[in-house]
Design an enzyme around this catalytic site. Structure first.
Site, PDB file in Angstrom:
ATOM      1  CG  ASP A   1      -1.105  -2.421  -1.005  1.00 47.57           C
ATOM      2  OD1 ASP A   1      -1.097  -1.608  -0.068  1.00 47.57           O
ATOM      3  OD2 ASP A   1      -2.083  -3.154  -1.267  1.00 47.57           O
TER       4      ASP A   1
ATOM      5  CG  ASP B   1      -7.456  -1.430   2.066  1.00 50.24           C
ATOM      6  OD1 ASP B   1      -6.606  -0.579   1.736  1.00 50.24           O
ATOM      7  OD2 ASP B   1      -7.384  -2.631   1.736  1.00 50.24           O
TER       8      ASP B   1
END
Ligand SMILES: *[C@@H]1O[C@H](CO)[C@@H](O)[C@H](O)[C@H]1NC(C)=O
Ligand SMILES: *[C@@H]1O[C@H](CO)[C@@H](O)[C@H](O)[C@H]1NC(C)=O
Length: 409
Positions: free
Chosen positions: A174, A229
């Site tokens: 991430d 996301d």
């Protein structure tokens, strides 16, 4: 005397260098610093993984931070008992929140004692005993996105070695809480660390499409997120499909565009909308990471995620991502080639009313006079008619039709 030659192609799109050298040239070059590297290296990450898009499960979309070793083990059990494992869903991926908030006195990441008391190595052993593979999560920053555990920035070598020693098979990496340097500066450091760690680990880049990772990701990872996301609703899902489609030409075996993980089964969309979600992800050669609680799925959800015919499109060995080949308002035709001269198409109706749609051969890449059989992948039926030049179907609102067209000789 054998000639000496060296030909290099620099593919600007992927910053990849392909070189071919005669044998005597190879011998001469191998004595020069870095040149052997240049000749043998297709990219930084040559781990042999991802020849088709990865399939499996990830904890985030359903559980967020509420994970523990029991949930992960039960999920592994369910992947096997439901038959999903046999269909190719092999990765069991732990997302954020698996580690203690600080490293130990040697600087190692430590599994969270309250939720993973047996440790990650034991979990990997369990998962491997079922034939499955274990994935884990870290971050190219000082903390992960949850801020509940340290990131790997500055600890890449150590963390990659830790993951390899535990038997990790997949790393999602991430981009939160970083030092504001570019992803192209931070992600390759982990790539090299994984290559040095002595275990093939699928490397999933998750910098959210910030710096057009499709342009450089092939050198660095096995897949790269092209979007922020996903959320469990129609608008979020289709907008991710749209953003991901732009980069279709840059996806290829061992380097896939990733529009984020699946929401099928989490309850925020209607059945037809989840079928659109799954169809578009499959034809786009996206990683198929189930994001629901597979211990507790309905028959309806299983009919979607366990559709073998749709999975075969995703896993086709040609590995070419489909594109929108015609857009007329809310109506879109998506198409992409498959092996053996077949073509996969999705007729997608984003509008509010059932509408008749048409796929023209010159849009979808079939020669005009080609006669084909059409297999409807959601009805599991081969249509009786043979089609030449076009195929027409009525498509419901927020729904799609998906076919494989196969030329008849
Ligand atoms: C199982 O799923 C149903 C909805 O499909 C839900 O109502 C129920 O709470 C779930 N059970 C568990 C244990 O999560
Ligand atoms: C579709 O193809 C058929 C022949 O197979 C042809 O008769 C028809 O005109 C075509 N329709 C369109 C809209 O192109």
């Amino acid at each position: 005397m054998e000639s000496k030659w060296l030909i290099c192609l620099l593919l600007i799109s992927g910053f990849s260098t392909y070189c071919y050298a005669s044998k005597s040239m190879r011998m001469r070059l191998s004595t020069e610093q870095n040149m052997e590297d240049l000749l043998t290296r297709r990219n930084l990450l040559s781990n042999g993984l991802g020849s088709t898009p990865p399939m499996g499960w990830n904890s985030w979309n359903h559980f967020a931070c509420n994970i523990d070793e029991k949930t992960i083990k039960e999920t592994a059990d369910s992947l096997v008992s439901t038959g999903l494992f046999k269909l190719g869903y092999i990765y069991v991926n732990i997302d954020d929140c698996w580690a203690e908030s600080s490293r130990d006195d040697k600087g190692n990441l430590v599994p969270k004692k309250s939720t993973f008391p047996s440790g990650i190595k034991a979990l990997a052993d369990y998962v491997h005993s079922k034939g499955l593979k274990l994935g884990i999560y870290s971050d190219a920053g000082y903390y992960t996105c949850s801020k509940k555990q340290p990131g790997s920035l500055g600890h890449e070598e150590q963390d990659a070695k830790t993951f390899a020693s535990w038997g990790i098979d997949y790393l999602k990496y991430d981009n939160c809480n970083n030092d504001f340097s570019k992803p192209t500066q931070r992600y390759p450091v982990m790539t090299r660390a994984l290559m040095n760690a002595g275990r093939p680990i699928f490397f999933s880049l998750c910098e959210w499409g910030d710096l057009h990772p499709a342009l450089w990701g092939y050198n660095v990872g096995n897949s790269w997120r092209t979007t922020n996301d996903i959320s469990d609703n129609w608008d979020s899902m289709v907008s991710r499909a749209d953003q991901n489609e732009v980069y279709a030409d840059l996806a290829r075996p061992a380097g896939w565009n990733d529009p984020d993980m699946l929401e099928v089964g989490n309850g925020g969309m209607k059945k037809d909308e989840y079928i659109v979600h799954f169809s578009i992800w499959a034809i786009s050669k996206a990683p198929l990471l189930i994001g629901c609680d597979v211990r507790n799925t309905t028959k309806e959800v299983m009919e979607i995620i366990a559709n073998k015919e749709v999975l075969s499109v995703n896993q086709d060995k040609l590995g070419v991502q489909a594109k929108k080949v015609r857009m007329e308002g809310d109506l879109e035709v998506w198409a992409g080639p498959l092996s053996n001269y077949r073509v996969a198409i999705v007729l997608l109706n984003r509008g509010s009313w059932p509408t008749s749609m048409i796929a023209h051969w010159d849009d979808i890449g079939l020669p005009p006079n080609t006669a084909v059989t059409a297999r409807d992948l959601w009805e599991h039926k081969t249509l009786k008619t043979k089609f030449v030049g076009n195929l027409t179907a009525t498509v419901d609102s927020h729904a799609c039709k998906m076919y494989i067209l196969k030329p008849v000789s």
